[in-house]
Scaffold this active site. Structure first.
Site, PDB file in Angstrom:
ATOM      1  N   THR A  70       1.485  10.782 -10.791  1.00 31.09           N
ATOM      2  CA  THR A  70       2.218  11.838 -10.050  1.00 31.09           C
ATOM      3  C   THR A  70       2.949  11.450  -8.678  1.00 31.09           C
ATOM      4  O   THR A  70       2.046  10.801  -7.908  1.00 31.09           O
ATOM      5  CB  THR A  70       1.467  13.107  -9.843  1.00 31.09           C
ATOM      6  OG1 THR A  70       0.446  12.794  -9.051  1.00 31.09           O
ATOM      7  CG2 THR A  70       0.811  13.703 -11.042  1.00 31.09           C
ATOM      8  N   TYR A 111       2.143  -3.661   3.164  1.00 30.63           N
ATOM      9  CA  TYR A 111       2.833  -2.378   3.594  1.00 30.63           C
ATOM     10  C   TYR A 111       1.841  -1.425   4.032  1.00 30.63           C
ATOM     11  O   TYR A 111       1.675  -0.784   5.294  1.00 30.63           O
ATOM     12  CB  TYR A 111       3.673  -1.684   2.580  1.00 30.63           C
ATOM     13  CG  TYR A 111       4.436  -0.297   2.755  1.00 30.63           C
ATOM     14  CD1 TYR A 111       5.562  -0.653   3.606  1.00 30.63           C
ATOM     15  CD2 TYR A 111       3.959   0.823   2.341  1.00 30.63           C
ATOM     16  CE1 TYR A 111       6.263   0.554   3.577  1.00 30.63           C
ATOM     17  CE2 TYR A 111       4.724   1.994   2.483  1.00 30.63           C
ATOM     18  CZ  TYR A 111       5.815   1.952   3.264  1.00 30.63           C
ATOM     19  OH  TYR A 111       6.478   2.998   3.679  1.00 30.63           O
TER      20      TYR A 111
HETATM   21  P1  NAD Z   1      14.843   2.017   4.176  1.00 29.04           P
HETATM   22  O1  NAD Z   1      14.522   0.566   3.452  1.00 29.04           O
HETATM   23  O2  NAD Z   1      16.286   2.514   3.603  1.00 29.04           O
HETATM   24  O3  NAD Z   1      15.043   1.927   5.613  1.00 29.04           O
HETATM   25  C1  NAD Z   1      14.566   0.873   6.324  1.00 29.04           C
HETATM   26  C2  NAD Z   1      15.445   0.368   7.386  1.00 29.04           C
HETATM   27  O4  NAD Z   1      14.759  -0.573   8.400  1.00 29.04           O
HETATM   28  C3  NAD Z   1      16.481  -0.445   7.100  1.00 29.04           C
HETATM   29  O5  NAD Z   1      17.893  -0.158   7.274  1.00 29.04           O
HETATM   30  C4  NAD Z   1      16.275  -1.839   7.201  1.00 29.04           C
HETATM   31  O6  NAD Z   1      17.269  -2.754   7.188  1.00 29.04           O
HETATM   32  C5  NAD Z   1      15.251  -1.719   8.603  1.00 29.04           C
HETATM   33  N1  NAD Z   1      14.573  -2.733   8.712  1.00 29.04           N
HETATM   34  C6  NAD Z   1      13.674  -3.412   8.124  1.00 29.04           C
HETATM   35  N2  NAD Z   1      12.850  -4.433   8.785  1.00 29.04           N
HETATM   36  C7  NAD Z   1      13.548  -4.350   9.821  1.00 29.04           C
HETATM   37  C8  NAD Z   1      13.145  -5.305  11.118  1.00 29.04           C
HETATM   38  N3  NAD Z   1      12.312  -6.280  11.108  1.00 29.04           N
HETATM   39  N4  NAD Z   1      13.905  -5.111  12.160  1.00 29.04           N
HETATM   40  C9  NAD Z   1      14.982  -3.950  11.994  1.00 29.04           C
HETATM   41  N5  NAD Z   1      15.067  -3.210  11.092  1.00 29.04           N
HETATM   42  C10 NAD Z   1      14.379  -3.494  10.120  1.00 29.04           C
HETATM   43  O7  NAD Z   1      13.826   2.877   3.920  1.00 29.04           O
HETATM   44  P2  NAD Z   1      13.558   4.570   4.122  1.00 29.04           P
HETATM   45  O8  NAD Z   1      13.286   5.077   3.175  1.00 29.04           O
HETATM   46  O9  NAD Z   1      14.558   4.822   4.994  1.00 29.04           O
HETATM   47  O10 NAD Z   1      12.274   4.285   5.326  1.00 29.04           O
HETATM   48  C11 NAD Z   1      12.239   4.456   6.746  1.00 29.04           C
HETATM   49  C12 NAD Z   1      10.982   4.506   7.463  1.00 29.04           C
HETATM   50  O11 NAD Z   1      10.318   5.708   6.685  1.00 29.04           O
HETATM   51  C13 NAD Z   1      10.035   3.229   6.911  1.00 29.04           C
HETATM   52  O12 NAD Z   1       9.333   2.899   8.032  1.00 29.04           O
HETATM   53  C14 NAD Z   1       9.329   3.708   5.755  1.00 29.04           C
HETATM   54  O13 NAD Z   1       7.859   2.982   5.788  1.00 29.04           O
HETATM   55  C15 NAD Z   1       8.941   5.202   6.075  1.00 29.04           C
HETATM   56  N6  NAD Z   1       8.711   5.692   4.823  1.00 29.04           N
HETATM   57  C16 NAD Z   1       9.550   6.391   4.000  1.00 29.04           C
HETATM   58  C17 NAD Z   1       9.298   7.006   2.972  1.00 29.04           C
HETATM   59  C18 NAD Z   1      10.557   7.560   1.893  1.00 29.04           C
HETATM   60  O14 NAD Z   1      10.006   8.111   1.121  1.00 29.04           O
HETATM   61  N7  NAD Z   1      11.622   7.401   1.933  1.00 29.04           N
HETATM   62  C19 NAD Z   1       8.070   7.350   2.759  1.00 29.04           C
HETATM   63  C20 NAD Z   1       7.132   6.911   3.622  1.00 29.04           C
HETATM   64  C21 NAD Z   1       7.346   6.319   4.847  1.00 29.04           C
END
Ligand code: NAD
Ligand code: UDP
Length: 315
Positions: A212, A147
């Site tokens: 944290t 990741y």
């Molecule tokens: P999540 O797992 O709920 O959403 C990710 C989405 O991507 C899902 O709907 C999943 O089905 C889809 N997905 C995964 N692989 C795929 C692929 N190969 N093709 C098409 N779709 C695919 O997670 P989230 O929290 O909504 O995160 C969304 C984005 O934000 C991610 O890129 C994540 O790395 C980034 N992010 C989130 C957080 C957080 O705290 N929520 C923090 C840092 C980064």
């Protein structure tokens, strides 16, 4: 009213993506949601399906995509450690091949593109709070590397496409965000603790719970995304987006128990390898460039998140 645009959201049926799609529709845009449902769910976007400006496409971003849009928000990637470590090779492919495919698409159609990057690019940080100029402390061969390094490589690709092909890019480094539409089995700390507390199960604190995190409510983050996308073309980021309020994991467990009125006990499970010991965003850049800072206090966001899980669990 803002000019109507055609906007692609990859990962649009996930936690953050579903909120972003809803916000963009409210603002009057045409939204194309692309997702392979690995961690996302149709439930998250079911209420959007009847909207005349909303379209859903089941597609894996590791394969090329041919559509015509004005802007792309690239969110597709599992974000919870248990999900991204389930198939680590696929996680790196999603980050890296997904970025190449979406950047290639943006180049062909001259779209502006935003990358959902992460505070994980800082790894287990040795400077605190984390500023965008910090290069990070990441173990490249550990279980989180699929990741962390995938997201770091995606950032590299974004900046190389910007320099080499003059692409209009925006890179958001997102810190831990929580709220409604997280999956019950998501595995991240806020949803785990709330689900455990509501079910009266043990609250699983990993390690001593002295590590944290800083928790941002989803509505604040989505506002930050939209403002970042709207910055002038010469502004690329990376930009930290997160809530500077920092809590230990033990404090979070105690807060969730108190707010749910739960009789759950706290138990201590082993700390996962390479679990960062501290994390807090320095959001000076976001304050200066997009006039943004989170508006939602942790307890206010938890009230809404607890209500969502109560309803989802039928409690
Ligand atoms: P999540 O797992 O709920 O959403 C990710 C989405 O991507 C899902 O709907 C999943 O089905 C889809 N997905 C995964 N692989 C795929 C692929 N190969 N093709 C098409 N779709 C695919 O997670 P989230 O929290 O909504 O995160 C969304 C984005 O934000 C991610 O890129 C994540 O790395 C980034 N992010 C989130 C957080 C957080 O705290 N929520 C923090 C840092 C980064
Ligand atoms: N954590 C925990 N119990 C859980 C889930 C997570 O103590 O049931 C801890 C985890 O070890 C980490 C922090 O909570 O220190 C945040 O974990 P999460 O998976 O939410 O996100 P991370 O910031 O580690 O990517």
């Amino acid at each position: 009213m803002a000019q109507n645009k055609r906007i692609l959201v990859t990962g649009g049926s996930g936690f953050l993506g579903s909120h972003l799609c809803a916000r963009l529709l409210e603002a009057g845009h045409d939204v194309l949601c692309v997702d392979n449902y690995f961690t996302g769910s149709k439930e998250n976007i079911r209420h959007l399906l009847p909207h005349p400006c909303f379209e859903m496409l089941r597609h894996d971003v590791t394969f090329p995509l041919y559509v015509e849009v004005d802007e792309i928000y690239n969110l597709a990637c599992p974000a919870s450690p248990i999900h991204y470590q389930h198939d680590p090779v696929q996680t790196t492919k999603t980050s890296v091949h997904g970025a190449i495919n979406m950047l290639g698409l943006a180049k062909r159609i001259k779209a502006k593109i935003m990358q959902a990057s992460t505070s994980e690019v800082y790894g287990d940080p040795s400077i605190h709070p984390q500023v965008e100029s910090y290069w990070g402390n990441v173990n490249p061969i550990g279980p989180r590397a699929c990741y962390d390094e995938g997201k770091r490589c995606a950032e590299t690709l974004f900046f190389d496409y910007h320099r080499q092909h003059k692409l209009r890019i925006k890179v958001a480094r997102i810190f831990n965000t929580y709220g409604p539409n997280m999956a019950i089995n998501d595995g991240r700390v806020v949803s785990n603790f709330i689900v455990q507390a509501l079910k009266g199960e043990d609250i699983t604190v990993y390690g001593e719970g002295s590590q944290t995190r800083s928790f941002c409510y989803v509505d604040d983050l989505v506002e930050g995304f939209i403002r970042l996308m709207g910055t002038p073309d010469d502004f690329t980021g990376p930009m930290n987006l997160g809530n500077p309020g920092e809590f230990t994991i033990l404090e979070l467990a105690e807060t969730v128990i108190r707010m749910t009125g739960s009789s759950s006990r706290i138990v201590h499970n082993p700390l996962p390898q390479d679990d960062p010991t501290q994390r807090q965003p320095d959001i000076t850049l976001a304050r200066q460039v997009i006039g943004w800072e989170p508006q939602t206090k942790l307890e206010d966001g938890l009230v809404k998140t607890i209500a969502f899980f109560r309803q989802t669990l039928g409690l």
